[in-house]
Motif scaffolding. Structure first.
Motif, PDB file in Angstrom:
ATOM      1  N   ILE A 169      -3.354  30.846 -18.766  1.00 47.64           N
ATOM      2  CA  ILE A 169      -3.808  29.959 -19.845  1.00 47.64           C
ATOM      3  C   ILE A 169      -3.768  30.673 -21.194  1.00 47.64           C
ATOM      4  O   ILE A 169      -3.340  30.111 -22.201  1.00 47.64           O
ATOM      5  N   PHE A 170      -4.183  31.939 -21.226  1.00 47.47           N
ATOM      6  CA  PHE A 170      -4.209  32.669 -22.494  1.00 47.47           C
ATOM      7  C   PHE A 170      -2.818  33.021 -22.991  1.00 47.47           C
ATOM      8  O   PHE A 170      -2.648  33.375 -24.155  1.00 47.47           O
ATOM      9  N   VAL A 204      -2.557  23.077 -21.254  1.00 45.30           N
ATOM     10  CA  VAL A 204      -3.396  23.744 -20.267  1.00 45.30           C
ATOM     11  C   VAL A 204      -3.415  22.948 -18.962  1.00 45.30           C
ATOM     12  O   VAL A 204      -3.431  23.516 -17.869  1.00 45.30           O
ATOM     13  N   SER A 205      -3.374  21.636 -19.091  1.00 45.51           N
ATOM     14  CA  SER A 205      -3.388  20.771 -17.893  1.00 45.51           C
ATOM     15  C   SER A 205      -2.221  21.094 -16.975  1.00 45.51           C
ATOM     16  O   SER A 205      -2.372  21.120 -15.742  1.00 45.51           O
ATOM     17  N   ASN A 206      -1.058  21.336 -17.549  1.00 54.69           N
ATOM     18  CA  ASN A 206       0.107  21.690 -16.737  1.00 54.69           C
ATOM     19  C   ASN A 206      -0.109  22.999 -15.988  1.00 54.69           C
ATOM     20  O   ASN A 206       0.282  23.146 -14.825  1.00 54.69           O
ATOM     21  N   VAL A 207      -0.712  23.953 -16.671  1.00 56.80           N
ATOM     22  CA  VAL A 207      -0.989  25.240 -16.028  1.00 56.80           C
ATOM     23  C   VAL A 207      -1.976  25.060 -14.878  1.00 56.80           C
ATOM     24  O   VAL A 207      -1.796  25.626 -13.794  1.00 56.80           O
ATOM     25  N   LEU A 208      -3.011  24.281 -15.106  1.00 57.04           N
ATOM     26  CA  LEU A 208      -4.006  24.039 -14.068  1.00 57.04           C
ATOM     27  C   LEU A 208      -3.385  23.335 -12.861  1.00 57.04           C
ATOM     28  O   LEU A 208      -3.633  23.707 -11.703  1.00 57.04           O
ATOM     29  N   GLN A 209      -2.559  22.323 -13.127  1.00 53.42           N
ATOM     30  CA  GLN A 209      -1.932  21.582 -12.039  1.00 53.42           C
ATOM     31  C   GLN A 209      -0.976  22.471 -11.251  1.00 53.42           C
ATOM     32  O   GLN A 209      -0.922  22.418 -10.018  1.00 53.42           O
ATOM     33  N   LYS A 210      -0.223  23.293 -11.949  1.00 57.14           N
ATOM     34  CA  LYS A 210       0.696  24.211 -11.268  1.00 57.14           C
ATOM     35  C   LYS A 210      -0.073  25.183 -10.392  1.00 57.14           C
ATOM     36  O   LYS A 210       0.340  25.495  -9.271  1.00 57.14           O
ATOM     37  N   ASP A 224     -15.098  28.885 -12.683  1.00 60.16           N
ATOM     38  CA  ASP A 224     -13.869  29.423 -13.274  1.00 60.16           C
ATOM     39  C   ASP A 224     -13.562  28.701 -14.583  1.00 60.16           C
ATOM     40  O   ASP A 224     -13.255  29.331 -15.601  1.00 60.16           O
ATOM     41  N   LEU A 225     -13.623  27.383 -14.541  1.00 61.19           N
ATOM     42  CA  LEU A 225     -13.288  26.581 -15.714  1.00 61.19           C
ATOM     43  C   LEU A 225     -14.264  26.834 -16.860  1.00 61.19           C
ATOM     44  O   LEU A 225     -13.857  26.950 -18.018  1.00 61.19           O
ATOM     45  N   ARG A 226     -15.543  26.933 -16.523  1.00 62.60           N
ATOM     46  CA  ARG A 226     -16.536  27.185 -17.574  1.00 62.60           C
ATOM     47  C   ARG A 226     -16.339  28.557 -18.212  1.00 62.60           C
ATOM     48  O   ARG A 226     -16.461  28.721 -19.431  1.00 62.60           O
ATOM     49  N   SER A 227     -16.025  29.549 -17.385  1.00 65.43           N
ATOM     50  CA  SER A 227     -15.820  30.900 -17.894  1.00 65.43           C
ATOM     51  C   SER A 227     -14.595  30.974 -18.804  1.00 65.43           C
ATOM     52  O   SER A 227     -14.646  31.572 -19.895  1.00 65.43           O
ATOM     53  N   ILE A 228     -13.499  30.356 -18.387  1.00 67.67           N
ATOM     54  CA  ILE A 228     -12.274  30.379 -19.192  1.00 67.67           C
ATOM     55  C   ILE A 228     -12.486  29.608 -20.491  1.00 67.67           C
ATOM     56  O   ILE A 228     -12.047  30.029 -21.564  1.00 67.67           O
ATOM     57  N   SER A 229     -13.174  28.478 -20.398  1.00 67.43           N
ATOM     58  CA  SER A 229     -13.461  27.689 -21.594  1.00 67.43           C
ATOM     59  C   SER A 229     -14.288  28.485 -22.588  1.00 67.43           C
ATOM     60  O   SER A 229     -14.028  28.458 -23.805  1.00 67.43           O
ATOM     61  N   LYS A 230     -15.253  29.217 -22.096  1.00 75.08           N
ATOM     62  CA  LYS A 230     -16.098  30.028 -22.978  1.00 75.08           C
ATOM     63  C   LYS A 230     -15.271  31.078 -23.698  1.00 75.08           C
ATOM     64  O   LYS A 230     -15.424  31.293 -24.915  1.00 75.08           O
ATOM     65  N   ASP A 231     -14.361  31.739 -22.958  1.00 76.79           N
ATOM     66  CA  ASP A 231     -13.507  32.756 -23.571  1.00 76.79           C
ATOM     67  C   ASP A 231     -12.558  32.140 -24.600  1.00 76.79           C
ATOM     68  O   ASP A 231     -12.269  32.741 -25.640  1.00 76.79           O
ATOM     69  N   GLU A 289      -9.029  20.788 -23.454  1.00 81.81           N
ATOM     70  CA  GLU A 289      -8.218  20.348 -22.319  1.00 81.81           C
ATOM     71  C   GLU A 289      -8.886  20.692 -20.994  1.00 81.81           C
ATOM     72  O   GLU A 289      -8.796  19.927 -20.024  1.00 81.81           O
ATOM     73  N   ILE A 290      -9.551  21.828 -20.935  1.00 80.81           N
ATOM     74  CA  ILE A 290     -10.278  22.185 -19.718  1.00 80.81           C
ATOM     75  C   ILE A 290     -11.416  21.203 -19.484  1.00 80.81           C
ATOM     76  O   ILE A 290     -11.666  20.767 -18.357  1.00 80.81           O
ATOM     77  N   SER A 291     -12.099  20.837 -20.556  1.00 75.01           N
ATOM     78  CA  SER A 291     -13.169  19.841 -20.444  1.00 75.01           C
ATOM     79  C   SER A 291     -12.623  18.517 -19.924  1.00 75.01           C
ATOM     80  O   SER A 291     -13.227  17.864 -19.063  1.00 75.01           O
TER      81      SER A 291
END
Length: 404
Positions: free
Chosen positions: A60-61, A70-76, A88-95, A107-109
């Motif tokens: 993602i970064f 980001v949605s494409n990365v998550l789906q892949k 995981d999602l909350r931690s990445i979103s925070k960063d 997008e993560i939200s």
């Protein structure tokens, strides 16, 4: 594959210290030429990086442009058989938010909302409100908040919208929302009240801070260190020394007072009683303070300015004043008064003169001679007559209509 193979070879050679330039490769080979062009493509660079450090956060970064999905990365990631937990999602979103990558965090939200297996918390909704403000503007955030079911209009989501109003200095909207919060009979924490006080301090309406404190007391809301920070800051900014000392006395009697609060109280007193400083104590207190300051406490530039002025740390004072001038916030009279008083305590008359000139030339804040006169009076009242005289002389040199 040819392009990817070329990229691997080039990078491996670079790591081994092979400094062979591109021009040493045969330019007559069209396939190689295309490879050279291809290695600059972000997708190939991402593929290579994935082999090196292949985890969801890294993928993602590596999305360097906001328009990349980001949605494409998550789906892949899911398609490859991996699990994605809500933590995981909350931690990445925070960063991402810490890196100011609000669009990707949003997008993560959206991914969390669109997948029913994730149960959103009040904090998740609050984060979404702040992200919508950043990405689409306050109007979108308002519409989203109003669209929430009543069960999701909690103290956290209300406070998130209040935070957005405070950041944008929308006083009327913030006060209207605050009234709605009070009528909703929600269980509030100090954070909500701190947001409102932060707004009042940022726009110079210091006289409204005590009413917020009184409301906290009526509602039996526990005050935190940040509450006292804001409260003392407002007193210092308005040159109300007696009130600032009274607040610190009240703070010391607070049942929630811990060691960090005690350090804060000591440091604040050093500024307020700047003419009574004991140099032998300063080193220990400065080191303790460095370890206790949090990001939330740094919001009050005025307090930090007067604090380090009282400690005699001119280098730190210079840094903070420079940072304040580099912010996008509108500079107002109290900002100048706080920094002038801090430099005066340390006998830095040259800097005082420079700040007066900056204030007089400011496009956002009109020079206020009456505030300067109040500052002179304040120094005289606490026994710092030499500083008062020096400031009067600087004002005269700068062509101010000052009568000592």
């Amino acid at each position: 594959m040819a392009a990817r193979s070329f990229f691997f070879t080039l990078t491996r050679n670079a790591r081994k210290g092979n400094k062979t330039p591109f021009r040493s490769i045969s330019s007559s080979n069209e396939a190689v030429r295309q490879d050279q062009i291809a290695i600059t493509h972000e997708g190939i660079a991402d593929d290579f990086a994935e082999d090196e450090n292949d985890d969801l956060k890294s993928r993602i970064f590596r999305l360097r442009l906001p328009k990349r999905s980001v949605s494409n990365v998550l789906q892949k990631w899911v398609n490859e058989g991996h699990q994605i937990t809500v933590s995981d999602l909350r931690s990445i979103s925070k960063d991402l938010r810490r890196s100011h990558r609000y669009k990707h965090a949003l997008e993560i939200s959206e991914w969390m909302i669109s997948h029913e297996e994730y149960k959103l918390s009040d904090s998740d909704y609050a984060v979404r409100i702040n992200l919508m403000t950043q990405v689409f503007g306050i109007d979108a955030a308002e519409r989203y908040f109003e669209s929430l079911p009543s069960s999701e209009k909690t103290s956290e989501t209300y406070t998130a919208l209040l935070h957005s109003y405070a950041a944008l200095k929308h006083i009327d909207k913030a006060e209207e929302l605050y009234e709605r919060i009070q009528k909703a009979n929600l269980s509030l924490t100090a954070i909500t009240y701190n947001e409102l006080m932060t707004l009042y301090i940022s726009v110079g309406q210091l006289e409204k801070v005590p009413s917020v404190i009184e409301e906290m007391k009526r509602q039996n809301v526990k005050r935190d260190l940040f509450t006292y920070n804001l409260w003392v800051s407002s007193c210092a900014a308005s040159l109300n020394i007696d009130e600032a000392m009274r607040v610190l006395d009240e703070m010391s009697l607070d049942l929630g007072c811990d060691e960090s609060w005690i350090r804060y109280s000591k440091l604040a007193r050093i500024y307020i009683c700047g003419n009574q400083m004991v140099n032998s104590d300063n080193g220990c207190l400065v080191e303790s303070e460095k370890g206790s300051v949090t990001q939330r406490e740094l919001i009050s530039y005025d307090f930090l300015v007067v604090l380090y002025g009282g400690l005699g740390d001119k280098e730190k004072l210079d840094q903070i004043w420079k940072s304040l001038r580099m912010t996008r916030q509108k500079m107002i009279g109290r900002n100048y008064v706080c920094v002038i008083s801090s430099y005066l305590i340390n006998g830095c008359l040259k800097e005082v003169g420079e700040i007066i000139e900056q204030w007089k030339q400011s496009a956002t804040s009109e020079f206020d001679e009456s505030l300067c006169k109040k500052l002179v009076d304040a120094f005289e009242e606490v026994g710092m007559k030499d500083e008062a005289v020096s400031f009067g002389m600087v004002l005269s040199e700068k062509g101010c209509d000052f009568v000592g």
